[in-house]
Design a protein around this motif. Structure first.
Motif, PDB file in Angstrom:
ATOM      1  N   ASP A 189       0.599  -1.257  -0.007  1.00  0.00           N
ATOM      2  CA  ASP A 189       0.129   0.042   0.074  1.00  0.00           C
ATOM      3  C   ASP A 189       0.767   1.155  -0.149  1.00  0.00           C
ATOM      4  O   ASP A 189       0.378   2.116  -0.560  1.00  0.00           O
ATOM      5  CB  ASP A 189      -0.819   0.089   1.126  1.00  0.00           C
ATOM      6  CG  ASP A 189      -1.973  -1.202   1.283  1.00  0.00           C
ATOM      7  OD1 ASP A 189      -2.164  -1.608   0.098  1.00  0.00           O
ATOM      8  OD2 ASP A 189      -2.190  -1.568   2.283  1.00  0.00           O
ATOM      9  N   ASP A 190       2.015   1.086   0.636  1.00  0.00           N
ATOM     10  CA  ASP A 190       2.890   2.356   0.982  1.00  0.00           C
ATOM     11  C   ASP A 190       4.209   2.031   1.202  1.00  0.00           C
ATOM     12  O   ASP A 190       4.577   0.837   1.662  1.00  0.00           O
ATOM     13  CB  ASP A 190       2.081   3.323   1.896  1.00  0.00           C
ATOM     14  CG  ASP A 190       2.706   4.657   1.919  1.00  0.00           C
ATOM     15  OD1 ASP A 190       3.486   5.198   1.019  1.00  0.00           O
ATOM     16  OD2 ASP A 190       2.619   5.464   3.003  1.00  0.00           O
ATOM     17  N   ASP A 220       6.718   3.060   3.884  1.00  0.00           N
ATOM     18  CA  ASP A 220       6.799   3.948   5.013  1.00  0.00           C
ATOM     19  C   ASP A 220       7.772   3.430   5.893  1.00  0.00           C
ATOM     20  O   ASP A 220       7.461   2.541   6.338  1.00  0.00           O
ATOM     21  CB  ASP A 220       5.314   4.187   5.716  1.00  0.00           C
ATOM     22  CG  ASP A 220       5.313   5.098   6.663  1.00  0.00           C
ATOM     23  OD1 ASP A 220       6.235   5.864   7.094  1.00  0.00           O
ATOM     24  OD2 ASP A 220       4.001   5.286   7.418  1.00  0.00           O
TER      25      ASP A 220
END
Length: 264
Positions: free
Chosen positions: A37-38, A40
Motif C-alpha cells: 500500500d505504501d 513508510d
C-alpha cells in the motif's frame, strides 16, 4: 564427476530452498514498510523510541562482546592443551567439557539463578555474562580441540625445535593458521549469545535498564500485539546487527565449516 544435468538439478534444488528461507524475511520487511500500500519507514522510528531499543541493543553489544572475547580466548587455550598436550586426566577434563554440551539451559536455569542471587549477581552484567561464557567455552573447547588435533605434529615439533615456547607456538603459529576455524566459532558464539532469551529473562527480573535486545523485543511485542508493522520493524532492528556480522564474516564462516575443523 557430475554431469550438467546433475548440476542443474542441484542448483534448482538449492534455489527452491533459498526461496523457502528468504520468503518469510520478505514478508517481514514488507510488513514493516507497510507494502504494497505504501512505502513508510516511520514504523522503525516509532519502534526505536517506544521500544527503548537503543538501551537494549547497547546491553546486548556489551554482553555479546565480552562473552565472545573471553570465551574465545579460554576456548583456544583449553583446546590447545587438550588437543596437543598429553597429561594425566586429559580425557576426564574433556569429558567434563562434553557434559557441558549435553545439559540444556532449562535444566540449570533455576538453581543458577539462586546461586547468582546469593552472590549478588542477579540484575547485573556479570550475572548475564558469566553463565554464557561457561556455556560457550564448552562448545569452543570441543571445536578448538578438534582443530588442534588436525594440525600435523611435525609443525608443532618444528616450532619447538626453533626454540618457541608452548605459548609462542600457540599464538604465533597455530592461531594464525586456524583463523577460519576460530572465526567460525566466533560467529556461532556471537549468534547464540545475541539470541539468548531464557537466561536474561530469569536473571534480569527487576532492572529494565539491563534487558537485552531479544528480551526487550518480547516485552515490546506484549505491548503492541496488534500493530504488526511496529512488531516487524522491531524484529528487524534486533536482527540487523547479527545479520551484519554474518555478512562480513560469511566467507570465513563457510571456510571454517568446510575445512574439516571438527574432524578428528
Amino acid at each position: 564427476m557430475t554431469t550438467r544435468g546433475e548440476r542443474l538439478f542441484n542448483h534448482a534444488l538449492l534455489a527452491v530452498f533459498a526461496v523457502i528461507a528468504v520468503f518469510p524475511m520478505i514478508g517481514i520487511v514488507a510488513q514493516a514498510l507497510q507494502l504494497p500500500d505504501d512505502l513508510d519507514f516511520s514504523s522503525f522510528g516509532v519502534a526505536w523510541r517506544e521500544g527503548h531499543f537503543a538501551t537494549y541493543l547497547r546491553n546486548s553489544v556489551i554482553v555479546t562482546l565480552i562473552t565472545v572475547v573471553v570465551a574465545t580466548t579460554l576456548s583456544i587455550m583449553a583446546g590447545y592443551a587438550l588437543g596437543t598436550m598429553r597429561f594425566r586426566g586429559a580425557s576426564v577434563v574433556f569429558l567434563l567439557f562434553l557434559a557441558g554440551l549435553t545439559i540444556p539451559t532449562e535444566a540449570i536455569v533455576v538453581p543458577l539463578y539462586f546461586d547468582l542471587r546469593s552472590m549478588g549477581l542477579d540484575n547485573t552484567y556479570a550475572g548475564l555474562i558469566l553463565p554464557q561464557v561457561a556455556m560457550s567455552v564448552a562448545f569452543g573447547t570441543f571445536w578448538m580441540r578438534a582443530y588442534f588435533r588436525s594440525v600435523p605434529p611435525s609443525l608443532v615439533e618444528a616450532a619447538r625445535m626453533d626454540g618457541a615456547s608452548s605459548w609462542t607456538t600457540l599464538w604465533r603459529v597455530l592461531v594464525p593458521m586456524g583463523r577460519p576455524a576460530i572465526l567460525t566459532m566466533v560467529v556461532l558464539t556471537t549468534m547464540w549469545t545475541w539470541n539468548e532469551f531464557l537466561l536474561p529473562l530469569v536473571i534480569v527480573n527487576s532492572d529494565e535498564a539491563l534487558r537485552t535486545a531479544p528480551l526487550g523485543l518480547s516485552f515490546f511485542q506484549g505491548a503492541h500485539k496488534t500493530d504488526y508493522s511496529l512488531l516487524m520493524a522491531g524484529a528487524l532492528i534486533i536482527a540487523a546487527p547479527i545479520v551484519i556480522v554474518y555478512v562480513f564474516l560469511q566467507r570465513q564462516f563457510i571456510a571454517g565449516m568446510l575445512s574439516g575443523a571438527i574432524k578428528e
